[in-house]
Scaffold this motif. Structure first.
Motif, PDB file in Angstrom:
ATOM      1  N   ILE A 155      10.506  34.717  58.576  1.00  0.00           N
ATOM      2  CA  ILE A 155      11.909  34.824  58.964  1.00  0.00           C
ATOM      3  C   ILE A 155      12.170  36.139  59.683  1.00  0.00           C
ATOM      4  N   ALA A 156      11.634  37.237  59.142  1.00  0.00           N
ATOM      5  CA  ALA A 156      11.826  38.542  59.777  1.00  0.00           C
ATOM      6  C   ALA A 156      11.241  38.549  61.193  1.00  0.00           C
ATOM      7  N   ASP A 157      10.044  37.988  61.354  1.00  0.00           N
ATOM      8  CA  ASP A 157       9.426  37.921  62.691  1.00  0.00           C
ATOM      9  C   ASP A 157      10.283  37.100  63.649  1.00  0.00           C
ATOM     10  N   THR A 158      10.846  36.015  63.147  1.00  0.00           N
ATOM     11  CA  THR A 158      11.696  35.173  63.989  1.00  0.00           C
ATOM     12  C   THR A 158      12.931  35.931  64.456  1.00  0.00           C
ATOM     13  N   PHE A 159      13.546  36.686  63.570  1.00  0.00           N
ATOM     14  CA  PHE A 159      14.705  37.488  63.969  1.00  0.00           C
ATOM     15  C   PHE A 159      14.309  38.556  64.993  1.00  0.00           C
ATOM     16  N   ARG A 160      13.162  39.188  64.812  1.00  0.00           N
ATOM     17  CA  ARG A 160      12.696  40.194  65.772  1.00  0.00           C
ATOM     18  C   ARG A 160      12.516  39.590  67.156  1.00  0.00           C
ATOM     19  N   GLU A 161      12.101  38.331  67.198  1.00  0.00           N
ATOM     20  CA  GLU A 161      11.835  37.659  68.470  1.00  0.00           C
ATOM     21  C   GLU A 161      13.076  37.004  69.062  1.00  0.00           C
ATOM     22  N   GLY A 206      10.560  27.951  68.179  1.00  0.00           N
ATOM     23  CA  GLY A 206      10.428  29.290  67.620  1.00  0.00           C
ATOM     24  C   GLY A 206      11.445  29.619  66.551  1.00  0.00           C
ATOM     25  N   ASP A 207      12.540  28.865  66.473  1.00  0.00           N
ATOM     26  CA  ASP A 207      13.509  29.046  65.395  1.00  0.00           C
ATOM     27  C   ASP A 207      12.907  28.563  64.072  1.00  0.00           C
ATOM     28  N   ILE A 208      13.611  28.825  62.986  1.00  0.00           N
ATOM     29  CA  ILE A 208      13.170  28.385  61.660  1.00  0.00           C
ATOM     30  C   ILE A 208      14.161  27.379  61.084  1.00  0.00           C
ATOM     31  N   PHE A 209      13.620  26.313  60.534  1.00  0.00           N
ATOM     32  CA  PHE A 209      14.413  25.311  59.816  1.00  0.00           C
ATOM     33  C   PHE A 209      14.060  25.416  58.342  1.00  0.00           C
ATOM     34  N   ILE A 210      15.077  25.564  57.488  1.00  0.00           N
ATOM     35  CA  ILE A 210      14.861  25.618  56.041  1.00  0.00           C
ATOM     36  C   ILE A 210      15.576  24.433  55.394  1.00  0.00           C
ATOM     37  N   GLY A 211      14.814  23.566  54.760  1.00  0.00           N
ATOM     38  CA  GLY A 211      15.385  22.421  54.069  1.00  0.00           C
ATOM     39  C   GLY A 211      15.370  22.623  52.564  1.00  0.00           C
ATOM     40  N   LEU A 212      16.487  22.325  51.922  1.00  0.00           N
ATOM     41  CA  LEU A 212      16.601  22.429  50.475  1.00  0.00           C
ATOM     42  C   LEU A 212      16.807  21.043  49.884  1.00  0.00           C
ATOM     43  N   VAL A 239      15.172  32.495  44.357  1.00  0.00           N
ATOM     44  CA  VAL A 239      14.139  32.682  45.378  1.00  0.00           C
ATOM     45  C   VAL A 239      14.773  33.055  46.715  1.00  0.00           C
ATOM     46  N   GLY A 240      15.859  32.377  47.072  1.00  0.00           N
ATOM     47  CA  GLY A 240      16.543  32.684  48.323  1.00  0.00           C
ATOM     48  C   GLY A 240      17.034  34.113  48.375  1.00  0.00           C
ATOM     49  N   HIS A 241      17.572  34.604  47.268  1.00  0.00           N
ATOM     50  CA  HIS A 241      18.040  35.992  47.235  1.00  0.00           C
ATOM     51  C   HIS A 241      16.889  36.970  47.436  1.00  0.00           C
ATOM     52  N   VAL A 242      15.752  36.687  46.803  1.00  0.00           N
ATOM     53  CA  VAL A 242      14.591  37.557  46.975  1.00  0.00           C
ATOM     54  C   VAL A 242      14.133  37.547  48.436  1.00  0.00           C
ATOM     55  N   ILE A 243      14.117  36.366  49.049  1.00  0.00           N
ATOM     56  CA  ILE A 243      13.708  36.266  50.454  1.00  0.00           C
ATOM     57  C   ILE A 243      14.634  37.080  51.342  1.00  0.00           C
ATOM     58  N   VAL A 244      15.939  36.962  51.142  1.00  0.00           N
ATOM     59  CA  VAL A 244      16.884  37.714  51.968  1.00  0.00           C
ATOM     60  C   VAL A 244      16.681  39.213  51.781  1.00  0.00           C
ATOM     61  N   GLU A 245      16.484  39.648  50.547  1.00  0.00           N
ATOM     62  CA  GLU A 245      16.252  41.072  50.303  1.00  0.00           C
ATOM     63  C   GLU A 245      14.984  41.544  51.001  1.00  0.00           C
ATOM     64  N   LEU A 246      13.913  40.750  50.925  1.00  0.00           N
ATOM     65  CA  LEU A 246      12.668  41.107  51.608  1.00  0.00           C
ATOM     66  C   LEU A 246      12.858  41.169  53.123  1.00  0.00           C
ATOM     67  N   VAL A 247      13.604  40.212  53.672  1.00  0.00           N
ATOM     68  CA  VAL A 247      13.845  40.209  55.120  1.00  0.00           C
ATOM     69  C   VAL A 247      14.533  41.500  55.549  1.00  0.00           C
ATOM     70  N   GLU A 248      15.544  41.915  54.806  1.00  0.00           N
ATOM     71  CA  GLU A 248      16.231  43.165  55.147  1.00  0.00           C
ATOM     72  C   GLU A 248      15.276  44.352  55.104  1.00  0.00           C
ATOM     73  N   LYS A 249      14.423  44.384  54.076  1.00  0.00           N
ATOM     74  CA  LYS A 249      13.475  45.484  53.975  1.00  0.00           C
ATOM     75  C   LYS A 249      12.456  45.450  55.120  1.00  0.00           C
ATOM     76  N   MET A 250      11.962  44.257  55.441  1.00  0.00           N
ATOM     77  CA  MET A 250      10.977  44.123  56.508  1.00  0.00           C
ATOM     78  C   MET A 250      11.551  44.515  57.872  1.00  0.00           C
ATOM     79  N   LEU A 251      12.860  44.336  58.033  1.00  0.00           N
ATOM     80  CA  LEU A 251      13.513  44.709  59.283  1.00  0.00           C
ATOM     81  C   LEU A 251      13.999  46.157  59.275  1.00  0.00           C
ATOM     82  N   GLY A 252      13.744  46.858  58.167  1.00  0.00           N
ATOM     83  CA  GLY A 252      14.095  48.273  58.099  1.00  0.00           C
ATOM     84  C   GLY A 252      15.535  48.542  57.738  1.00  0.00           C
ATOM     85  N   TYR A 253      16.193  47.566  57.083  1.00  0.00           N
ATOM     86  CA  TYR A 253      17.616  47.736  56.746  1.00  0.00           C
ATOM     87  C   TYR A 253      17.833  48.016  55.273  1.00  0.00           C
ATOM     88  N   ASP A 254      16.826  48.574  54.576  1.00  0.00           N
ATOM     89  CA  ASP A 254      17.026  48.885  53.156  1.00  0.00           C
ATOM     90  C   ASP A 254      17.543  50.302  52.990  1.00  0.00           C
TER      91      ASP A 254
END
Length: 209
Positions: free
Chosen positions: A50-56, A128-134, A194-209
């Protein structure tokens, strides 16, 4: 401390309800522990994708039904607004496909409910976008069809599922499957965690922590 029961005649006391509370919450905790230990690497990989997709310059589309629709909307909001970031970071493009009632009802009326998320993925999804199905069962037909369409459109596909992953799992590039069947509630509790953990990781990976 156990409180005295003040309900109508015939109640055997509040102890049985307290036992139910304990059982439900401990079971939910054990499910989360199971997912954490088994799918730790998958969750990190999802966040990295997800982080890579946002960067791109790409975006994330999410969908589900019922409580899973609410979870999709919840997680989309965490991305577009922010999660725990201490700074006013840029908005991250995420769209929950269940939020537009006019589109949902028109799509269901004209194409059938099984096709409604396909139509919206066609509208908003790009290669190149991401689809998330729940899907708590792993078998929601409208989520499955949209995920299959997303793959054909060269989108990356992620899934949060329950049970054994159902029909959806084989079509997801990465999937977290909560090992619970018979009810949606415990699965949804794990999905949002799990979704909350993913969002937190994405922010950290993008340098927004």
């Amino acid at each position: 401390m156990t409180q005295q029961c003040n309900c109508s005649e015939g109640c055997s006391g509040s102890g049985r309800y307290e036992e139910m509370v304990l059982e439900r919450l401990l079971y939910s905790a054990r499910l989360k522990e199971s997912v954490a230990r088994r799918d730790n690497d998958v969750i990190v990989a999802m966040a990295s994708m997800i982080a890579d997709t946002f960067r791109e310059g790409g975006k994330v589309l999410l969908c589900g039904n019922g409580g899973s629709a609410a979870d999709a909307q919840h997680l989309a909001a965490e991305l577009t607004i922010r999660y725990r970031s201490s700074v006013n970071r840029p908005a991250l493009p995420a769209i929950a496909l269940s939020t537009d009632t006019s589109a949902l009802t028109a799509g269901s009326n004209d194409f059938g409910f099984d096709e409604v998320f396909v139509r919206l993925t066609e509208a908003y999804g790009r290669p190149g976008d991401i689809f998330i199905g729940l899907s708590t069962s792993g078998n929601s037909s409208n989520v499955l069809k949209a995920l299959q369409y997303a793959r054909k459109r060269e989108m990356k596909t992620l899934a949060l599922l329950g049970g054994d992953g159902g029909a959806i799992k084989p079509y997801a590039d990465l999937a977290v499957v909560v090992p619970h069947t018979g009810s949606a509630d415990r699965v949804q509790e794990c999905h949002i965690a799990v979704g909350h953990v993913i969002v937190e990781l994405v922010e950290k990976m993008l340098g927004y922590d």
